[in-house]
Motif scaffolding. Sequence first.
Motif, short mmCIF file in Angstrom:
data_model
loop_
_atom_site.label_atom_id
_atom_site.label_comp_id
_atom_site.label_asym_id
_atom_site.label_seq_id
_atom_site.Cartn_x
_atom_site.Cartn_y
_atom_site.Cartn_z
N LYS A 162 69.20 41.61 15.51
CA LYS A 162 68.12 40.79 16.06
C LYS A 162 68.30 39.32 15.69
O LYS A 162 68.09 38.43 16.53
CB LYS A 162 66.76 41.30 15.57
CG LYS A 162 66.37 42.66 16.14
CD LYS A 162 64.99 43.07 15.68
CE LYS A 162 64.58 44.42 16.28
NZ LYS A 162 63.23 44.84 15.82
N SER A 163 68.70 39.07 14.45
CA SER A 163 68.92 37.67 14.03
C SER A 163 70.04 37.02 14.84
O SER A 163 69.92 35.87 15.26
CB SER A 163 69.26 37.62 12.55
OG SER A 163 68.19 38.09 11.76
N VAL A 164 71.11 37.77 15.07
CA VAL A 164 72.24 37.23 15.84
C VAL A 164 71.81 36.93 17.27
O VAL A 164 72.14 35.87 17.82
CB VAL A 164 73.42 38.22 15.82
CG1 VAL A 164 74.48 37.83 16.86
CG2 VAL A 164 74.04 38.28 14.43
N ASN A 165 71.07 37.83 17.88
CA ASN A 165 70.61 37.60 19.25
C ASN A 165 69.73 36.35 19.34
O ASN A 165 69.82 35.58 20.31
CB ASN A 165 69.86 38.82 19.76
CG ASN A 165 70.77 40.01 19.99
OD1 ASN A 165 71.99 39.86 20.13
ND2 ASN A 165 70.21 41.20 20.02
N LYS A 166 68.89 36.15 18.35
CA LYS A 166 68.02 34.97 18.35
C LYS A 166 68.82 33.70 18.12
O LYS A 166 68.54 32.65 18.73
CB LYS A 166 66.93 35.13 17.30
CG LYS A 166 65.89 36.19 17.64
CD LYS A 166 64.86 36.35 16.53
CE LYS A 166 63.85 37.43 16.89
NZ LYS A 166 62.86 37.65 15.80
N PHE B 126 86.45 34.48 7.30
CA PHE B 126 85.33 33.58 7.06
C PHE B 126 85.84 32.22 6.57
O PHE B 126 86.98 32.10 6.13
CB PHE B 126 84.38 34.21 6.02
CG PHE B 126 83.86 35.55 6.43
CD1 PHE B 126 82.78 35.67 7.28
CD2 PHE B 126 84.46 36.72 5.97
CE1 PHE B 126 82.30 36.90 7.66
CE2 PHE B 126 83.99 37.96 6.34
CZ PHE B 126 82.91 38.05 7.19
N PRO B 127 85.00 31.17 6.62
CA PRO B 127 83.61 31.17 7.08
C PRO B 127 83.50 31.16 8.62
O PRO B 127 84.39 30.67 9.30
CB PRO B 127 83.06 29.88 6.49
CG PRO B 127 84.24 28.98 6.38
CD PRO B 127 85.40 29.87 6.05
N VAL B 128 82.40 31.69 9.11
CA VAL B 128 82.12 31.76 10.54
C VAL B 128 81.18 30.62 10.91
O VAL B 128 80.16 30.39 10.24
CB VAL B 128 81.48 33.12 10.89
CG1 VAL B 128 80.95 33.12 12.32
CG2 VAL B 128 82.48 34.25 10.71
N ASP B 129 81.52 29.91 11.97
CA ASP B 129 80.70 28.78 12.43
C ASP B 129 79.54 29.34 13.28
O ASP B 129 79.76 29.89 14.36
CB ASP B 129 81.54 27.81 13.25
CG ASP B 129 80.81 26.51 13.55
OD1 ASP B 129 79.57 26.50 13.55
OD2 ASP B 129 81.51 25.50 13.80
N LEU B 130 78.33 29.16 12.78
CA LEU B 130 77.15 29.70 13.48
C LEU B 130 76.94 29.04 14.84
O LEU B 130 76.28 29.63 15.71
CB LEU B 130 75.90 29.50 12.63
CG LEU B 130 75.85 30.26 11.29
CD1 LEU B 130 74.52 29.99 10.59
CD2 LEU B 130 76.03 31.76 11.52
N ASN B 131 77.49 27.86 15.04
CA ASN B 131 77.28 27.15 16.31
C ASN B 131 78.38 27.40 17.33
O ASN B 131 78.24 27.01 18.49
CB ASN B 131 77.16 25.65 16.04
CG ASN B 131 75.85 25.28 15.37
OD1 ASN B 131 74.79 25.41 15.97
ND2 ASN B 131 75.93 24.85 14.12
N ALA C 125 81.60 33.71 18.43
CA ALA C 125 81.13 34.71 19.39
C ALA C 125 80.18 35.70 18.71
O ALA C 125 80.13 35.79 17.47
CB ALA C 125 82.32 35.45 19.99
N ARG C 126 79.47 36.43 19.52
CA ARG C 126 78.50 37.39 18.98
C ARG C 126 79.18 38.39 18.05
O ARG C 126 78.63 38.76 17.01
CB ARG C 126 77.81 38.13 20.13
CG ARG C 126 76.72 39.11 19.69
CD ARG C 126 76.01 39.69 20.91
NE ARG C 126 74.89 40.53 20.51
CZ ARG C 126 74.98 41.81 20.20
NH1 ARG C 126 76.17 42.42 20.26
NH2 ARG C 126 73.92 42.50 19.84
N GLU C 127 80.38 38.87 18.43
CA GLU C 127 81.08 39.86 17.62
C GLU C 127 81.41 39.32 16.24
O GLU C 127 81.38 40.06 15.25
CB GLU C 127 82.37 40.29 18.33
CG GLU C 127 82.16 41.06 19.63
CD GLU C 127 81.69 40.18 20.77
OE1 GLU C 127 81.88 38.93 20.67
OE2 GLU C 127 81.12 40.71 21.74
N GLN C 128 81.71 38.02 16.15
CA GLN C 128 82.00 37.40 14.84
C GLN C 128 80.72 37.25 14.02
O GLN C 128 80.71 37.50 12.81
CB GLN C 128 82.65 36.03 15.04
CG GLN C 128 84.04 36.07 15.65
CD GLN C 128 84.56 34.67 15.92
OE1 GLN C 128 84.13 33.99 16.86
NE2 GLN C 128 85.50 34.22 15.10
#
Length: 424
Positions: A359-363, A338-343, A346-349
């Motif tokens: 569900k939040s990640v998919n959105k 971390f930290p992980v960049d939300l923008n 990848a989905r796995e991160q």
Amino acid sequence: MELLKKLEILADAAKYDASCSSSGTSRRSSVGGRGVGSSEGSGICHAYAPDGRCISLLKILLTNFCIYECAYCINRNSSNVQRARFNTKEVVDLTLDFYKRNYIEGLFLSSGVIQSPDYTMGQLVEVARSLRLDHDFRGYIHLKTIPDADGQLLADAGRFADRLSINVELPTQIALADLAPEKDHRTIKLSMARIRARQDEYAEQRREARRITNAAPRKIAPPRFAPAGQSTQMIVGAEPSTDAQILSTTANLYSAYKLKRVYFSAFSPIADASARLPAQRTSLVREHRLYQSDWLIRFYGYRHDEITAGSDTAAAAGMLDLDLDPKLAWALRNRGYFPVDLNRAAREQLLRVPGLGVKSVNKLLKIRRWQSIRLEDLVALRAGVKKAMPFVICANHHPGLGDIDSDRLRARFAPPARQQAFAF
């Protein structure tokens, strides 16, 4: 013994079996005046289906007599409990009567082993057969199978039941040999393998039928075999297996036998218990942490061995941290991730970020195609913003060094001592 007294005894005896949750069954309805009952989605005693409906199953034992001497079981052969036994017609009539009174939408049926595994399994199958064929019952049926029973009986059970379950009981063969000498992991897993093989066989028949249907006049598809799959249950804390061993067994069961669910049941002391069993009940917090870890394995891409791996004392001993949920505990032990960049991540991160669910990640992945992710977007998604903030970077948030100190974060998220004591 009168029927109501039997029902009181055998419904109470069934409460120790946690593996009655079910999902994935095909829809059957009684529209048009044909059949009795209906079933869709998932079914559990007082649980909720995906469409929001609360679904109930009549959860009973056929009998609490048992020829086995499992030390942890209240219904073991030497136990001093009041015994009762239904005949198959009584179970069928009770199921239909309860359904017609709108009390239930299905049946969960288990049993102690009487006479022999084949005899007991035959009785369970007869109940399901009678409901389906004699009464055209289309509600949900979950049968607890007997591991030593003949393979053909298991095949018959899968034809009539939506879900089958076989309890693996304890996480290791050594523990099972000590506390349940009549049972064997190899026999249990052989029965699981037979059920999986039948599921694969029926699935292939249905795929072949669809291929033929596309090139020929429409034909009726072959029936499905236990369409809601199979599940199992493990007792936690009756012997010294670590959480790492429990999760290892759990992951193996999922991969080898395509189980839908593994259920965990915290050990609770029983009357006239063996001296080999603990005197105190197992923490319900430990059971809860195992369920959370199970979720991480199935839906978040975690390996079973990394959930308990780490440098802190509890994890080093193969035990889960009771103060923190396993996802947050893993994040605190792996700060280099971390930290992980939300923008950009990848989905796995993103799935590794505490506070973000599937569900939040998919959105988030959909939103960031059109705009940069900001903290306000997490709030709008009702994600765990406070838990996620120290572990993420986004357009208007870059955590400072003080925000990512593991000791501070642990102190922030660990429950107060009074609440933790109450949780036990």
